[in-house]
Enzyme design. Structure first.
Site, PDB file in Angstrom:
ATOM      1  N   LYS A 143      37.771  18.650  -5.629  1.00  0.00           N
ATOM      2  CA  LYS A 143      38.744  19.026  -4.941  1.00  0.00           C
ATOM      3  C   LYS A 143      38.266  20.543  -4.494  1.00  0.00           C
ATOM      4  CE  LYS A 143      43.141  18.241  -5.385  1.00  0.00           C
ATOM      5  NZ  LYS A 143      44.380  18.028  -6.431  1.00  0.00           N
TER       6      LYS A 143
HETATM    7  O1  G3P Z   1      48.523  16.775  -5.191  1.00  0.00           O
HETATM    8  C1  G3P Z   1      49.035  18.173  -4.881  1.00  0.00           C
HETATM    9  C2  G3P Z   1      50.069  18.449  -5.618  1.00  0.00           C
HETATM   10  O2  G3P Z   1      49.956  18.363  -7.171  1.00  0.00           O
HETATM   11  C3  G3P Z   1      51.063  19.689  -5.190  1.00  0.00           C
HETATM   12  O3  G3P Z   1      52.225  19.501  -5.518  1.00  0.00           O
HETATM   13  O4  G3P Z   1      54.649  19.828  -5.813  1.00  0.00           O
HETATM   14  O5  G3P Z   1      52.955  21.411  -6.302  1.00  0.00           O
HETATM   15  O6  G3P Z   1      53.357  21.123  -3.970  1.00  0.00           O
HETATM   16  P1  G3P Z   1      53.513  20.295  -5.494  1.00  0.00           P
END
Ligand code: G3P
Length: 219
Positions: free
Chosen positions: A87
């Protein structure tokens, strides 16, 4: 649409994989910290344990923000497991690192994508997948699923092979919308995966079948 599990928690991944519906896993430094996985060696150990549970790709994020650092880290991560997606963030240095790593055969998950332009750059850099962050766009009053849909349409128009991986999924409706928009993959937290299965009519239906069966057996 394929489903990946968005987690760096080994026990949670084990539970998610056991459902038989998940074909990959995505991790990031925040998820690692949340799972109590601190430091690169412990992140590596968790990723290797996860890789023993799932054949599909495991996304592992670099910590560096400069080109050389991202390339060095990406090359190292690529040796950790048999099916890594490195990533890399959607920054100028990130695109340089993506193109170098992709040219060397390393699969890239372009992360922190918040615009069509970033998705176009990632595709040109050779990313295997691009991750538009749906929930975080919604959080700031922008249309996260709209971005997924735009990227899917543009990639289709040009025959671009990069897969669209809907990320930052917060609830089951996001999954429905990502699938409708044509996302190739959605990466979902464990609680959302569980919520996808729930429907009150299913529970009522199971109970009614059991009740009716009980009545007929009693006759
Ligand atoms: O896949 C990316 C994810 O982990 C981010 O999620 O909820 O932190 O925006 P969030």
């Amino acid at each position: 649409m394929k489903l990946f599990l968005d987690s760096a928690d080994v026990d949670e991944v084990r539970k998610g994989i056991s459902l038989g519906v998940v074909t990959g896993v995505t991790t990031n430094p925040s998820l690692a910290a949340k799972a109590g996985v601190g430091g690169m060696e412990s992140y590596k150990a968790a990723v290797q344990e996860i890789a023993n549970m799932v054949d599909g790709p495991i996304s592992v994020e670099v910590i560096s923000t400069d080109v050389e650092g991202m390339i060095t880290e990406g090359e190292d991560i690529a040796t950790w497991i048999s099916n890594p997606w490195v990533k890399i963030p959607s920054t100028l240095d990130g695109f340089k690192a993506m193109s170098t790593l992709a040219a060397n055969g390393i699969k890239i998950n372009q992360t922190l994508c918040f615009s069509v332009n970033q998705a176009i750059l990632g595709a040109q850099a050779g990313a295997t997948a691009v991750s538009p962050f749906v929930g975080r766009l919604d959080d700031v009053g922008q249309d996260g699923i709209g971005l997924v849909s735009e990227i899917v349409d543009i990639y289709l128009s040009y025959g671009i092979q990069t897969e669209v991986l809907a990320a930052s999924i917060r609830h089951p409706l996001h999954c429905v919308q990502a699938a409708s928009a044509g996302a190739h993959i959605a990466t979902v937290p464990y609680n959302v995966l569980v919520d996808m299965a729930k429907h009150p009519l299913t529970d009522q239906g199971v109970q009614r079948f059991l009740n009716d069966w009980g009545k007929s057996s009693a006759n």
